[in-house]
Motif scaffolding. Structure first.
Motif, mmCIF file in Angstrom:
data_model
loop_
_atom_site.group_PDB
_atom_site.id
_atom_site.type_symbol
_atom_site.label_atom_id
_atom_site.label_comp_id
_atom_site.label_asym_id
_atom_site.label_seq_id
_atom_site.Cartn_x
_atom_site.Cartn_y
_atom_site.Cartn_z
ATOM 1 N N GLY A 2 6.923 1.951 -14.085
ATOM 2 C CA GLY A 2 7.185 0.518 -14.013
ATOM 3 C C GLY A 2 6.784 -0.077 -12.668
ATOM 4 N N GLU A 3 6.538 0.779 -11.672
ATOM 5 C CA GLU A 3 6.230 0.283 -10.336
ATOM 6 C C GLU A 3 4.792 -0.248 -10.254
ATOM 7 N N GLU A 4 4.653 -1.358 -9.533
ATOM 8 C CA GLU A 4 3.317 -1.939 -9.294
ATOM 9 C C GLU A 4 2.576 -1.076 -8.274
ATOM 10 N N ILE A 5 1.358 -0.731 -8.583
ATOM 11 C CA ILE A 5 0.588 0.088 -7.651
ATOM 12 C C ILE A 5 -0.862 -0.411 -7.568
ATOM 13 N N THR A 26 0.655 2.768 -2.823
ATOM 14 C CA THR A 26 1.775 1.842 -2.957
ATOM 15 C C THR A 26 1.779 0.788 -1.879
ATOM 16 N N GLU A 27 1.049 1.029 -0.759
ATOM 17 C CA GLU A 27 1.041 0.006 0.306
ATOM 18 C C GLU A 27 -0.378 -0.328 0.703
ATOM 19 N N ASP A 72 5.983 8.790 -3.750
ATOM 20 C CA ASP A 72 7.271 8.368 -4.290
ATOM 21 C C ASP A 72 7.090 7.124 -5.149
ATOM 22 N N VAL A 73 6.717 7.350 -6.431
ATOM 23 C CA VAL A 73 6.555 6.210 -7.329
ATOM 24 C C VAL A 73 7.383 6.437 -8.586
ATOM 25 N N ALA A 74 7.745 5.347 -9.241
ATOM 26 C CA ALA A 74 8.542 5.458 -10.460
ATOM 27 C C ALA A 74 7.848 4.678 -11.561
ATOM 28 N N THR A 112 -5.415 -3.236 -9.419
ATOM 29 C CA THR A 112 -3.947 -3.216 -9.456
ATOM 30 C C THR A 112 -3.456 -2.876 -10.866
ATOM 31 N N LYS A 157 0.184 -0.758 -13.116
ATOM 32 C CA LYS A 157 1.604 -0.411 -13.162
ATOM 33 C C LYS A 157 1.712 1.034 -13.638
#
Lengths: 402, 280
Positions: free
Chosen positions: A281-284, A401-402, A277-279, A250, A252
């Protein structure tokens, strides 16, 4: 082989927004699929994922609660199973025990009132196709599992269905026979050019045979794509996890670019966000296959021991070919989009074809790495506790992302 | 029970069993064998005696004076006996035919379809097998009296159909439960409509069970006494009821002879039924 389908690209079976409920339980949850003419299409997933229910709805044994199914453009709602232009190979073969092989195979043609002489000829042809013409007068009980399987296939194929449905047909066979049958099925499919829809929970089977695979879970289609696409670029964590082995780490998103810069708890690495579709700062989650990670010893290594061949070196370095020893981190850095981080070997297991290492990273995460064993002269084994360079190419680390 | 069964020693067991234990097993085995023999004797000795005395020249049962087949000849000239036999055959044939069809359909509905009230139906279905004959007989008689149907061979037939359905249904249903449901789907998949699938696949596969159910029904109908005794009217006596009225005047070798024949007939039918079940 490879007979081109007549209507290439046209849709053989269309599943549109189909839901199937059994009481409170939703077996299939609003799925849509386009199965192309002449393709070998697999529905892959764990038991209870809805793959068999979907197959049974196409066959006509179940009716969708919602949505519609089309076969070559024709809606089939309300058309009973016995009038649909599809045939099924059942998981347990379902051969009629009181009939001979020839009578079993002829059953479908008889139902269509095909002339006797033609039945005779077509039964002979299809038994030749599955290479069992000598068994025509036997009863199913007198056949081995593999033979029953082929007769079940022949009994379906003889009707020249527009679509052939196969419900885990190899499930009951032993491993060796299963592998042989996988290739044979694929070959037969290419020969007859009929659309195959194949249900299986065996990922290797699906990868081996399919033109395209729909990975299903919990009544939902998780991803549809060619085997390579599904394996190399899984859409989500389920697909990555279900097919093959994967490391999940995991992190960011730090920055987006050709490849995403990712902060893995203090480690700066690169990953492939490939249009997702990620930005920042997003947790991935970063998913990396164990065989797509390389390990190199730290410090200066004899260049011939680095696991690279001379041609490759010359291409990379041209005239400035480094001599003798090289630091792998520097050398790997000469190529674009490589990730090289430090690691420490925690566990090393020799499994014949590969050696499996568990490697601790600086962020306290640990990952599995598979290193192929080429042969004793070329192999480099790492001792437990030793520090290594961990390397992967950015396109091989998938941002999920999921 | 399991301790009585001798099994070959496991290959890993290198220790020889103690001789005492072996001896104990042998004694137990022999005891069990003798036990089985005495049970057979207990069960079949009376029947054997009956058969032997049907060939006795002396009219007094129990005093053997010599061999004769005369009683069988007497039997075949006994008009009352022959008419009773005819009634028995008539009832058995028709009740078998009707109950086999109805029982098979009941088995199909219970095994293959879902509908409201299926569970109670399922439970009630087997009642005639469980409840005592006398209860069945009384309720049948009461029923005929209440709906004012005069007792005749038809009332016997109705009563026999009533209990035979259950036996046929049980046998057919167990076969149906074992049958792969996929076979019917496979038939549909290959283009057979429901009726064709039933005719070509389900029915042939059920046939051994149906025939064996029919044979059992036939046997039960031939052998039934209690229920028939209650619902038979004047002039419609079956063989067992006739025999019963004969022994009111004492057991004669003639009764022994008819019993021997009935025994042979029933045994033949039961064995046939078992063979057919085994084969399916």
């Amino acid at each position: 082989m490879g007979k081109t389908p007549e209507h290439h690209g046209s849709v053989a079976v269309g599943v549109v927004d189909v839901t199937k409920r059994f009481g409170e339980f939703t077996a299939v949850d609003n799925i849509s699929l386009d199965i192309r003419d002449g393709e070998f299409f697999s529905m892959l997933g764990p038991s209870g994922c809805g793959k068999t229910t979907t197959l049974r709805m196409i066959a006509g044994f179940e009716q969708p609660s919602l949505g519609e199914i089309f076969i070559h453009g024709q809606p089939v709602a309300g058309i009973p199973a016995y009038k649909r232009p599809v045939n099924t190979v059942f998981q347990n073969y379902a051969l009629f025990p009181h009939m001979t092989v020839a009578q079993n195979v002829a059953f479908g043609l008889e139902m269509k009132k095909t002339p006797k002489a033609e039945i005779e000829r077509r039964v002979g042809d299809v038994l030749d196709l599955v290479r069992l013409p000598h068994l025509r007068d036997r009863r199913p009980k007198q056949l081995s599992g593999g033979q029953q399987q082929r007769i079940a296939l022949a009994r379906a194929l003889v009707n020249k269905p527009e679509v052939l449905l196969l419900d885990e047909p190899l499930g009951a066979l032993d491993l060796k026979l299963r592998k042989a049958m996988q290739l044979e099925l694929k070959q037969i499919q290419a020969e007859v050019g009929i659309t195959f829809i194949y249900v299986t929970h065996d990922q290797e089977e699906a990868l081996t045979m399919s033109d395209r695979i729909a990975v299903m879970d919990a009544g939902i289609v998780q991803q549809v794509g060619a085997p390579r696409e599904i394996y190399e670029y899984p859409q989500n964590r389920f697909v990555a996890d279900f097919i093959g082995e994967t490391n999940f780490v995991t992190g960011k998103i730090a920055e987006l670019g050709e490849f995403a810069s990712i902060d893995l708890g203090g480690l700066a690495v690169l990953g492939n966000a490939g249009g997702r579709d990620v930005a920042p700062g997003e947790e991935i989650t970063l998913a990396i296959r164990p065989e797509k990670i390389n390990l190199y010893p730290q410090g200066e290594v004899d260049i011939m021991k680095a696991g690279v061949d001379a041609d490759e070196l010359e291409q990379l370095f041209g005239s400035q070919l480094p001599e003798g020893k090289v630091d792998m981190r520097k050398w790997l850095a000469t190529e674009k989009n490589n990730v090289v981080i430090d690691g420490r070997i925690q566990e090393a297991i020799y499994i014949g074809t590969d050696t499996r290492y568990r490697v601790a990273l600086d962020n306290n995460a640990s990952i599995f790495v598979r290193v192929q064993n080429f042969g004793s002269r070329y192999d480099q084994f790492f001792d437990i506790g030793s520090t290594v360079y961990v390397h992967w190419a950015a396109e091989n680390a998938q941002v999920l992302t999921e | 029970m399991s301790t009585l069964v001798t099994s070959p020693p496991k290959p890993t067991n290198l220790v020889k069993p103690r001789p005492g234990r072996e001896w104990g097993t042998a004694v137990r085995g022999r005891l069990l064998t003798w036990f089985a023999y005495s049970i057979f004797l207990f069960l079949y000795l009376p029947i054997l005696i009956l058969v032997i005395y049907s060939f006795n020249a002396n009219k007094v049962v129990g005093v053997w004076t010599g061999f004769t087949a005369d009683w069988y000849r007497v039997l075949f000239n006994n008009q009352a006996m022959i008419s009773a036999f005819k009634v028995s055959m008539w009832v058995a044939t028709w009740s078998t035919l009707i109950s086999t069809i109805l029982g098979t359909l009941a088995a199909l509905s219970l095994e293959r379809y879902r509908y409201r009230g299926k569970l109670p139906f399922d439970a009630v279905m087997y009642l005639p097998i469980i409840i005592p004959d006398i209860v069945m007989a009384l309720s049948a008689l009461l029923f005929f009296v209440i709906v004012a149907i005069p007792l005749s061979r038809y009332t016997i037939l109705i009563a026999h159909v009533a209990f035979n359905i259950s036996f046929v249904a049980v046998i057919v249903r167990s076969r149906l439960a074992d049958m792969d449901h996929n076979l019917e789907e496979a038939a549909a998949d290959l283009g057979a409509n429901e009726w064709t699938a039933f005719r070509r696949i389900t029915l042939p596969l059920l046939m051994p069970a149906i025939v064996s159910g029919a044979l059992l029904a036939f046997t039960l109908s031939l052998d039934d006494f209690v229920i028939t005794f209650f619902v038979s009217g004047p002039g419609s006596t079956t063989l067992p009821v006739r025999v019963y009225s004969m022994i009111k005047f004492g057991v004669t070798p003639e009764v022994n002879a008819i019993s021997t024949l009935m025994l042979l007939g029933s045994t033949f039918l039961v064995v046939l039924s078992l063979v057919l079940q085994r084969r399916s």
